[in-house]
Structure formats: C-alpha cells, structure tokens
Write a protein that holds these residues in place. Structure first.
Motif, mmCIF file in Angstrom:
data_model
loop_
_atom_site.group_PDB
_atom_site.id
_atom_site.type_symbol
_atom_site.label_atom_id
_atom_site.label_comp_id
_atom_site.label_asym_id
_atom_site.label_seq_id
_atom_site.Cartn_x
_atom_site.Cartn_y
_atom_site.Cartn_z
ATOM 1 N N GLY A 23 4.057 -27.909 29.175
ATOM 2 C CA GLY A 23 4.006 -29.028 28.246
ATOM 3 C C GLY A 23 3.887 -30.361 28.945
ATOM 4 O O GLY A 23 3.685 -30.423 30.154
ATOM 5 N N PRO A 24 4.035 -31.457 28.194
ATOM 6 C CA PRO A 24 3.981 -32.793 28.794
ATOM 7 C C PRO A 24 5.024 -32.931 29.898
ATOM 8 O O PRO A 24 6.096 -32.333 29.838
ATOM 9 C CB PRO A 24 4.312 -33.721 27.621
ATOM 10 N N SER A 25 4.701 -33.724 30.906
ATOM 11 C CA SER A 25 5.570 -33.971 32.052
ATOM 12 C C SER A 25 5.933 -32.690 32.782
ATOM 13 O O SER A 25 6.949 -32.617 33.473
ATOM 14 C CB SER A 25 6.838 -34.724 31.634
ATOM 15 N N GLY A 26 5.118 -31.638 32.622
ATOM 16 C CA GLY A 26 5.347 -30.393 33.334
ATOM 17 C C GLY A 26 6.427 -29.505 32.747
ATOM 18 O O GLY A 26 6.794 -28.501 33.348
ATOM 19 N N ILE A 27 6.952 -29.850 31.570
ATOM 20 C CA ILE A 27 8.015 -29.072 30.941
ATOM 21 C C ILE A 27 7.490 -27.669 30.618
ATOM 22 O O ILE A 27 6.422 -27.522 30.024
ATOM 23 C CB ILE A 27 8.495 -29.741 29.640
ATOM 24 N N ILE A 28 8.245 -26.641 30.999
ATOM 25 C CA ILE A 28 7.879 -25.273 30.614
ATOM 26 C C ILE A 28 8.469 -25.016 29.228
ATOM 27 O O ILE A 28 9.671 -25.175 29.014
ATOM 28 C CB ILE A 28 8.397 -24.235 31.619
ATOM 29 N N PHE B 132 3.781 -34.261 21.176
ATOM 30 C CA PHE B 132 3.702 -32.809 21.392
ATOM 31 C C PHE B 132 4.764 -32.087 20.565
ATOM 32 O O PHE B 132 4.463 -31.168 19.804
ATOM 33 C CB PHE B 132 3.871 -32.505 22.883
ATOM 34 N N PHE B 133 6.029 -32.509 20.707
ATOM 35 C CA PHE B 133 7.111 -31.804 20.023
ATOM 36 C C PHE B 133 7.092 -32.022 18.512
ATOM 37 O O PHE B 133 7.433 -31.102 17.753
ATOM 38 C CB PHE B 133 8.472 -32.175 20.619
ATOM 39 N N ILE C 296 -1.783 -25.928 18.471
ATOM 40 C CA ILE C 296 -1.156 -27.254 18.548
ATOM 41 C C ILE C 296 -0.971 -27.646 20.009
ATOM 42 O O ILE C 296 -1.309 -28.756 20.414
ATOM 43 C CB ILE C 296 0.185 -27.259 17.794
ATOM 44 N N ALA C 297 -0.449 -26.744 20.817
ATOM 45 C CA ALA C 297 -0.238 -27.033 22.237
ATOM 46 C C ALA C 297 -1.558 -27.384 22.915
ATOM 47 O O ALA C 297 -1.628 -28.331 23.712
ATOM 48 C CB ALA C 297 0.424 -25.833 22.921
#
Length: 145
Positions: A130-135, A21-22, A104-105
């Motif tokens: 984002g992945p793992s619930g990251i805002i 993702f990043f 992309i997201a």
C-alpha cells in the motif's frame, strides 16, 4: 487490570494519499489534527515533532488505524518492509469481495506482492504493498463458520 485494543499507528510519507487508499477500501475518517508540543515530545520521544494525524475506523466500528505524517523531524525513508521482517508486519482486513478490493487497490497503484492464494478452501487472500510501503493483507472468507 483491564486492557482494550485502541488502534494501530502507521507513519506515512503522504497522509492524503494514504487516507484516499483506506477510505476507498471502506474505512471512514473519524478525526484529524496536527499535534505538537511538549506532551507529544514526551509521549513519542522526539523533540520538536509536529505531525499531521488522521484516525480511520473500519465499517464494523471495531478497528481503528492512526496515520501520522511527521512534519519535523523529517520522516526517515527506509527500505520497504518485507513479509519476513521482524517488527510491525502488516495490517489485515476481511473483505466480502477480494476482486473488488484489488480493483480499488490497483487504482492507487497497489498490486499483490505475488498473487492471490487460496487457503484450505476457506479463504482467498493476498498481500498488497500500500501507500508508504505498508503491507496490507486482504482476505475473503469462502466458507461459513
């Protein structure tokens, strides 16, 4: 005393998916390792906690995030952080093309929490989960300073 910002650390459930993702957003992996041993236990405050880690740097060379996936003890799943929760809130990135960043997201299954907002004709911005619930806040400046 001198102080300098080093990085932001984020525990994730799937290191490879989070790296993907990043890096798709433009960050670069600058280091990877599996850490274990007494020094980790002492620093982190958990006994027997090996973890896979990755350091990612922003394209401007200024920002670094450290992602870590705990191998033991098993990571604790929690409810996704809400924007008004106390504690680590979000990670924010300036982008030059918000629509491209959102595409992309979306390829990673990440969508805006509500939509895209415009702040005083100066920024277009949004929060995505984002992945793992990251805002993750993505913001595009509309006006020159």
């Amino acid at each position: 005393m001198t102080i300098r910002f080093e990085n932001v650390g984020i525990a994730v459930r799937d290191l490879e998916a989070t790296i993907a993702f990043f890096t798709d957003l433009g960050l670069t992996v600058v280091g990877r390792d599996t850490v274990r041993g007494e020094w980790v236990e002492t620093a982190v405050g958990l006994d027997g906690n090996p973890a896979k880690i990755a350091l990612l740097r922003t394209p401007d060379g200024e920002g670094v995030i450290e992602l870590f996936e705990y191998l033991h003890p098993e990571a604790i799943e929690t409810e996704p952080t809400r924007p008004n929760a106390i504690g680590m809130h979000r990670i924010a990135f300036s982008v030059d093309d918000l629509d491209a960043a959102l595409e992309i997201a979306a390829r990673h299954g990440c969508r805006p929490l509500r939509g895209v907002a415009t702040y005083e004709d100066a920024y277009r911005l949004t929060y995505v989960r984002g992945p793992s619930g990251i805002i993750v806040m993505l913001a595009q400046q509309l006006t020159l300073e």
